[in-house]
Design an enzyme around this catalytic site. Structure first.
Site, PDB file in Angstrom:
ATOM      1  N   HIS A 106      -9.606   3.541  -1.131  1.00 50.92           N
ATOM      2  CA  HIS A 106     -10.070   4.854  -0.666  1.00 50.92           C
ATOM      3  C   HIS A 106     -11.487   4.799  -0.095  1.00 50.92           C
ATOM      4  O   HIS A 106     -11.919   5.768   0.548  1.00 50.92           O
ATOM      5  CB  HIS A 106     -10.046   5.877  -1.801  1.00 50.92           C
ATOM      6  N   ASP A 142       0.247   1.250  -3.014  1.00 49.91           N
ATOM      7  CA  ASP A 142      -0.286   2.176  -4.002  1.00 49.91           C
ATOM      8  C   ASP A 142       0.361   3.553  -3.816  1.00 49.91           C
ATOM      9  O   ASP A 142       0.805   3.909  -2.722  1.00 49.91           O
ATOM     10  CB  ASP A 142      -1.803   2.292  -3.812  1.00 49.91           C
ATOM     11  N   HIS A 144      -1.012   6.293  -3.605  1.00 45.38           N
ATOM     12  CA  HIS A 144      -1.824   7.098  -2.705  1.00 45.38           C
ATOM     13  C   HIS A 144      -2.117   6.342  -1.406  1.00 45.38           C
ATOM     14  O   HIS A 144      -2.178   5.115  -1.392  1.00 45.38           O
ATOM     15  CB  HIS A 144      -3.146   7.472  -3.383  1.00 45.38           C
ATOM     16  N   ASP A 229       0.753   2.603  -9.377  1.00 45.30           N
ATOM     17  CA  ASP A 229       0.808   3.960  -9.897  1.00 45.30           C
ATOM     18  C   ASP A 229       2.027   4.749  -9.415  1.00 45.30           C
ATOM     19  O   ASP A 229       2.119   5.959  -9.650  1.00 45.30           O
ATOM     20  CB  ASP A 229      -0.478   4.739  -9.607  1.00 45.30           C
TER      21      ASP A 229
END
Length: 313
Positions: A106, A142, A144, A229
């Site tokens: 991120h 991931d 996200h 995740d």
């Protein structure tokens, strides 16, 4: 790097200790190594790197979910350095997993976000290009979207960025129309799949979209932003992957026969260590197969068809 005082933060040293429990006893563990600030500045603005150094003189939150302590700057340099070391070992014939924290995907050139300080996978890719590699793929599985990695390489044709992530999740980016700009147009491919997806949906996107794109790009190196995740028991998502599914995904990518380096991103559920064990099993040569009773959703098939239309291959 411990959690901020009085915090129940998800991204702490305890998470990494749990992950380490998934390493098989016969796997060699390499010592971590750090990069310099100048090497971080291959992907991050110098002013931002200096700001992080100053902020990390004590314990504080930089935003709602990203914190620093007095150890953060050195730890973050080591996380990025170890990601690069994994890339170097991959090029030498040893597929390597950099189990590092804080995560990085991120982190944008000029800002921290979502637990991330420096973009570990991006630093590894940028340093590898500087060292003579011509083309690299970064694949992010991931939960996200890896907004930071995308932004860093959005105009770069030498780095193909692929992301499969839960639709409408943090940070709200990663849509199919985000395909790169300038010389990098077509070198970003985003597959936002719906919540509740299983490994069948992931495999469909891999087989129908990502693997053909990787083969066409003809990379020297594959870097996996490996956040687990999307596990069924992870508190941050609503996906339905099991630990063994990560062995399936790893096996499919290893079929490309490319130097492969994995870099840890997210993963906060109780079964994360088991997922890490499944990944190592695949890296050691065990072939994991997808359960016969799972099928991709019509939504995933439609998304793959859309992505094939916009891909410049």
């Amino acid at each position: 790097m411990g959690a901020h005082p009085c915090s129940r933060h998800a991204e702490t040293g305890a998470r990494l200790r749990e992950v380490m429990g998934g390493i098989p006893p016969d796997i060699p563990v390499r010592a971590p190594t750090a990069v310099t600030s100048a090497e971080i500045e291959l992907v991050h603005d110098r002013s931002y790197v200096r700001w992080i150094r100053e902020m990390a003189r004590g314990d504080r939150f930089l935003d709602d979910n990203t914190y620093v302590t007095a150890a953060t700057f050195d730890v973050a340099l080591t996380a990025a350095g170890s990601a690069h070391a994994a890339a170097v070992r991959a090029m030498e014939g040893e597929n390597c997993f950099a189990l590092v924290r804080p995560p990085g995907h991120h982190a944008e050139p000029d800002r921290q976000m979502g637990f991330c300080i420096f973009n570990n996978a991006a630093v590894a890719a940028a340093m590898s290009l500087q060292e003579g590699l011509e083309r690299i793929v970064i694949l992010d599985w991931d939960l996200h979207h890896g907004n930071g990695t995308q932004r860093i390489f959005y105009g770069e044709e030498r780095v193909l960025f692929l992301s499969i992530h839960q639709r409408n999740s943090f940070p709200g980016t990663g849509w199919p129309e985000e395909i790169g700009s300038g010389r990098g147009r077509g070198y970003t491919i985003n597959a936002p799949i719906r919540s509740g997806s299983t490994v069948a949906d992931y495999v469909w996107i891999l087989e129908e979209v990502f693997l053909p794109a990787i083969r066409t790009h003809r990379p020297d190196l594959l870097i996996l932003s490996a956040g687990q995740d999307a596990l069924y028991d992870d508190p941050h998502g609503r996906m339905r992957l099991t630990p063994s599914d990560y062995g399936v995904l790893t096996s499919r990518l290893l079929s490309l026969d490319l130097p492969t380096a994995l870099v840890l991103e997210g993963g906060y559920g109780p079964s994360h260590g088991k997922a890490i064990a499944a990944i190592f099993s695949a890296l050691k040569g065990s072939r994991a197969e997808m359960p016969d009773n799972l099928r991709p959703s019509a939504d995933t098939k439609n998304l793959a068809a859309l992505l094939r239309k916009v891909m410049p291959y």
